[in-house]
Scaffold this active site. Structure first.
Site, mmCIF file in Angstrom:
data_model
loop_
_atom_site.group_PDB
_atom_site.id
_atom_site.type_symbol
_atom_site.label_atom_id
_atom_site.label_comp_id
_atom_site.label_asym_id
_atom_site.label_seq_id
_atom_site.Cartn_x
_atom_site.Cartn_y
_atom_site.Cartn_z
ATOM 1 N N ARG A 209 46.130 62.111 36.753
ATOM 2 C CA ARG A 209 46.204 61.588 35.370
ATOM 3 C C ARG A 209 47.220 60.464 35.212
ATOM 4 N NH1 ARG A 209 45.664 67.028 34.648
ATOM 5 N NH2 ARG A 209 43.587 67.644 33.969
ATOM 6 N N LYS A 231 44.013 45.526 32.570
ATOM 7 C CA LYS A 231 42.590 45.904 32.610
ATOM 8 C C LYS A 231 42.252 46.306 34.036
ATOM 9 C CE LYS A 231 40.232 43.324 28.972
ATOM 10 N NZ LYS A 231 39.152 42.360 28.719
ATOM 11 N N GLU A 273 40.356 29.604 35.596
ATOM 12 C CA GLU A 273 41.084 30.393 34.587
ATOM 13 C C GLU A 273 42.337 29.649 34.124
ATOM 14 O OE1 GLU A 273 39.562 33.061 33.533
ATOM 15 O OE2 GLU A 273 38.492 34.018 35.201
ATOM 16 N N LYS A 315 49.046 34.456 29.384
ATOM 17 C CA LYS A 315 48.378 35.762 29.385
ATOM 18 C C LYS A 315 49.310 36.831 28.808
ATOM 19 C CE LYS A 315 45.153 38.798 31.237
ATOM 20 N NZ LYS A 315 44.164 39.094 32.249
ATOM 21 N N GLU A 325 42.396 44.397 23.109
ATOM 22 C CA GLU A 325 41.316 43.480 22.738
ATOM 23 C C GLU A 325 40.676 43.788 21.395
ATOM 24 O OE1 GLU A 325 39.354 41.857 26.172
ATOM 25 O OE2 GLU A 325 37.530 41.531 25.031
ATOM 26 N N ARG A 329 42.683 38.849 22.243
ATOM 27 C CA ARG A 329 42.525 38.900 23.699
ATOM 28 C C ARG A 329 41.136 38.431 24.140
ATOM 29 N NH1 ARG A 329 44.811 43.472 27.990
ATOM 30 N NH2 ARG A 329 43.973 42.435 29.815
ATOM 31 N N ASN A 333 38.223 35.073 27.186
ATOM 32 C CA ASN A 333 36.882 35.055 27.767
ATOM 33 C C ASN A 333 36.117 33.771 27.460
ATOM 34 O OD1 ASN A 333 36.932 37.576 29.059
ATOM 35 N ND2 ASN A 333 36.644 38.597 27.096
ATOM 36 N N HIS A 336 33.007 32.917 29.456
ATOM 37 C CA HIS A 336 32.623 34.083 30.253
ATOM 38 C C HIS A 336 31.246 34.639 29.879
ATOM 39 C CE1 HIS A 336 36.693 33.823 31.683
ATOM 40 N NE2 HIS A 336 36.608 34.939 32.393
ATOM 41 N N HIS A 340 28.927 35.062 32.793
ATOM 42 C CA HIS A 340 28.392 36.362 33.238
ATOM 43 C C HIS A 340 26.879 36.294 33.386
ATOM 44 C CE1 HIS A 340 32.064 38.963 31.918
ATOM 45 N NE2 HIS A 340 32.189 38.505 33.150
ATOM 46 N N HIS A 353 33.261 34.132 40.537
ATOM 47 C CA HIS A 353 33.511 34.316 39.101
ATOM 48 C C HIS A 353 34.002 33.019 38.440
ATOM 49 C CE1 HIS A 353 34.766 36.225 35.391
ATOM 50 N NE2 HIS A 353 36.001 35.789 35.573
HETATM 51 N N1 LIG Z 1 41.396 42.844 35.310
HETATM 52 C C1 LIG Z 1 41.212 41.645 34.806
HETATM 53 O O1 LIG Z 1 41.765 41.299 33.748
HETATM 54 C C2 LIG Z 1 40.360 40.674 35.542
HETATM 55 C C3 LIG Z 1 40.385 39.313 35.210
HETATM 56 C C4 LIG Z 1 39.632 38.424 35.999
HETATM 57 C C5 LIG Z 1 38.882 38.896 37.048
HETATM 58 N N2 LIG Z 1 38.863 40.239 37.327
HETATM 59 C C6 LIG Z 1 38.104 40.771 38.466
HETATM 60 O O2 LIG Z 1 38.630 40.194 39.648
HETATM 61 C C7 LIG Z 1 37.607 40.126 40.620
HETATM 62 C C8 LIG Z 1 37.616 38.747 41.248
HETATM 63 O O3 LIG Z 1 38.877 38.550 41.828
HETATM 64 P P1 LIG Z 1 39.117 37.505 42.999
HETATM 65 O O4 LIG Z 1 38.546 36.203 42.587
HETATM 66 O O5 LIG Z 1 40.541 37.599 43.364
HETATM 67 O O6 LIG Z 1 38.152 38.041 44.153
HETATM 68 P P2 LIG Z 1 38.395 39.017 45.424
HETATM 69 O O7 LIG Z 1 39.331 40.075 45.124
HETATM 70 O O8 LIG Z 1 37.033 39.402 45.890
HETATM 71 O O9 LIG Z 1 39.043 38.026 46.502
HETATM 72 C C9 LIG Z 1 38.302 36.919 46.941
HETATM 73 C C10 LIG Z 1 38.213 36.876 48.489
HETATM 74 O O10 LIG Z 1 39.442 36.371 48.998
HETATM 75 C C11 LIG Z 1 39.960 37.282 49.982
HETATM 76 N N3 LIG Z 1 41.407 37.121 49.914
HETATM 77 C C12 LIG Z 1 42.239 37.596 48.964
HETATM 78 N N4 LIG Z 1 43.468 37.130 49.158
HETATM 79 C C13 LIG Z 1 43.432 36.354 50.251
HETATM 80 C C14 LIG Z 1 44.406 35.586 50.933
HETATM 81 N N5 LIG Z 1 45.649 35.478 50.492
HETATM 82 N N6 LIG Z 1 44.026 34.934 52.046
HETATM 83 C C15 LIG Z 1 42.730 34.986 52.483
HETATM 84 N N7 LIG Z 1 41.769 35.665 51.861
HETATM 85 C C16 LIG Z 1 42.117 36.350 50.754
HETATM 86 C C17 LIG Z 1 39.415 38.599 49.566
HETATM 87 O O11 LIG Z 1 39.441 39.520 50.644
HETATM 88 C C18 LIG Z 1 38.007 38.218 49.133
HETATM 89 O O12 LIG Z 1 37.188 38.063 50.258
HETATM 90 C C19 LIG Z 1 36.309 40.472 39.924
HETATM 91 O O13 LIG Z 1 35.930 41.780 40.276
HETATM 92 C C20 LIG Z 1 36.658 40.399 38.446
HETATM 93 O O14 LIG Z 1 35.896 41.296 37.658
HETATM 94 C C21 LIG Z 1 39.584 41.124 36.606
HETATM 95 ZN ZN LIG Z 2 37.607 35.522 34.196
#
Ligand SMILES: NC(=O)c1ccc[n+]([C@@H]2O[C@H](COP(=O)([O-])OP(=O)(O)OC[C@H]3O[C@@H](n4cnc5c(N)ncnc54)[C@H](O)[C@@H]3O)[C@@H](O)[C@H]2O)c1
Ligand SMILES: [Zn+2]
Length: 452
Positions: A209, A231, A273, A315, A325, A329, A333, A336, A340, A353
């Protein structure tokens, strides 16, 4: 009484601190149909706005090492040092007793104290993936255990990719935690991009929890956006991020050196972003990006440190005002909803993304212009900065008007059957979250970007 109703139109003109001296500038633009700042409180919780503004001031409070301008940032980052290395820039996320620092700087993984001060129990579980583990896992384990023999570190290495952001992979984290007999005082550490951060955060929220957790983001996307704000979650086969929790970390540690191994395409994706923050609420930051985008693309460390800091400040301010949100917040987006639709319609994994968000922002800006809400020149500036960032500005050719419409109809921002959108309105840096737009203009935008 606090209102929980969703307003049909919110105008957001509470701007980020452009002077970086910890103050909130007054609103400069309030179009006639906007809800003014004072009445925003009735949508966020009655009588809370004064408190919120004070919190924002605190949220942008500068640490002694923080600088007032990009030039100063660069000199501080290069010159300030302590016995344990370069002092980090610190951005506070101000959420009362769930507040936490974001440490930003080069070489921070070589400063064990930054991490160790946020580990309370005797056990740590590092969650990472098969790509990042060979690059940074040893460094993180060393930072957690150096001169700290009491702490035992377990690790779980997940497969890499958005397609693994699901319940099955999440169970591997719980399996490891339970097999290792981790207790309530355990700290989970997310080492990776947004996928790892979202999954590890959700696992930390649910395990026993709720246990402590720390974010060590290693992509631009995670450093400027996903690691901040709490999030967390996983995907369901029927939709992205549908299962999750709001759960804040103990700290976010951003070692900008980790970006050196990030592929160019991932780097550009995260910049979408960064550009978003400028467009929705920080005109001065957007203008800085227009001058410095080539430097960012060339991976200049000082420029990146500044862009990350300013993004995190934006942020942090938004999250401090509207953690769950209720309205404000949602402006994070921008682009987005269209984005999406591209991610879903074209298939996850085809477009990153940030690439989809870049096109989504172009479409939102196009609609804003058709509505007469922004100056024609802003359209050109948005195209130009996205091109400089090596991001796409048009959807894939296979996307049709019908695909956009059907996917957007199930967007989380649909309320009572009407799609609410984040659109730009007024001078650069102002946006609205609204369902009060001409639906014919939306159709025109979709037709302009799709071949059929
Ligand atoms: N929680 C939130 O507020 C929020 C906001 C935006 C996006 N997201 C989520 O984040 C995700 C996308 O994140 P992302 O773009 O970081 O993608 P990701 O986590 O898939 O990373 C992208 C790629 O880069 C690789 N990688 C990461 N760091 C590296 C480094 N330093 N050197 C070499 N390779 C590296 C990873 O292994 C992966 O293959 C989505 O699932 C999205 O829904 C969440
Ligand atoms: Zn985003």
């Amino acid at each position: 009484m606090a209102s929980t109703a969703q307003p049909s139109s919110l105008c957001f003109s509470l701007k980020s601190s452009s002077s970086f001296k910890g103050s909130v500038s007054k609103s400069t633009f309030l179009p006639s149909n906007s809800i003014k700042l004072g009445s925003l409180s009735s949508h966020l919780g009655s009588g809370r706005i004064g408190l919120h503004v004070d919190r924002v001031k605190a949220a942008v409070r500068m640490s002694s090492t923080q600088a007032e301008s990009p030039a100063a940032v660069s000199s501080n980052i290069k010159m300030e040092s302590s016995s344990s290395g370069v002092l980090p820039t610190i951005v506070e996320v101000d959420l009362g007793n769930r507040s936490y620092p974001i440490y930003i700087g080069s070489g921070l993984l070589d400063q064990p104290d930054l991490l160790q001060r946020h580990v309370h129990g005797k056990s740590v579980l590092v969650v990472t993936n098969t790509t990042i583990a060979p690059l940074y896992l040893d460094k993180v384990v060393d930072a957690l255990t150096r001169d700290n023999p009491k702490v035992k570190v377990e690790t779980v290495i997940l497969p890499d990719g958005e397609q693994y952001k699901n319940m099955e992979t999440l169970m591997k984290v719980f399996d490891k935690a339970i097999e290792s007999r981790l207790d309530r005082r355990t700290t989970f550490v997310a080492l990776g991009g947004g996928v790892i951060g979202d999954m590890c955060g959700f696992a930390a929220a649910a395990f026993l929890r709720g246990v402590n957790f720390i974010q060590i983001p290693t992509t631009v996307m995670a450093q400027v956006d996903s690691s901040v704000g709490g999030k967390t979650g996983i995907n369901h086969p029927l939709g992205k991020n549908l299962i999750g929790a709001f759960y804040q970390p103990q700290c976010v540690l951003i070692d900008t050196d980790t970006l050196s191994t990030l592929p160019d395409r991932e780097l550009a994706s995260g910049l979408a972003e960064v550009i978003k923050y400028g467009l929705i609420r920080d005109a001065e930051f957007f203008e800085w990006q227009e001058k410095n985008m080539n430097t960012l693309i060339a991976r200049d460390p000082a420029a990146f440190a500044y862009a990350i800091k300013r993004s995190c400040e934006n942020k942090a301010e938004v999250v401090s005002l509207d953690e769950k949100e209720s309205g404000l917040r949602a402006t994070l987006n921008l682009g987005h909803t269209f984005g999406h639709a591209i991610e879903t319609g074209f298939g996850y994994g085809q477009w990153l993304h940030g690439e989809a968000v870049a096109v989504g922002m172009v479409m939102a800006v196009d609609l804003s212009r058709r509505l007469g809400w922004i100056d024609e020149s802003l359209v050109g500036r948005v195209h130009s900065i996205l091109k400089q960032a090596k991001l796409p500005t048009a959807p894939p050719e296979s996307m049709t008007v019908e695909m956009f419409k059907s996917i957007m109809a199930v967007d989380k921002k649909v309320a009572d059957g009407v799609l609410r959108l984040i659109l730009l309105k007024g001078p650069l840096g102002n946006c609205v979250f609204t369902d009060e737009y001409d639906k014919e203009a939306l159709d025109e935008t979709l037709r302009a970007f799709c071949k059929s």
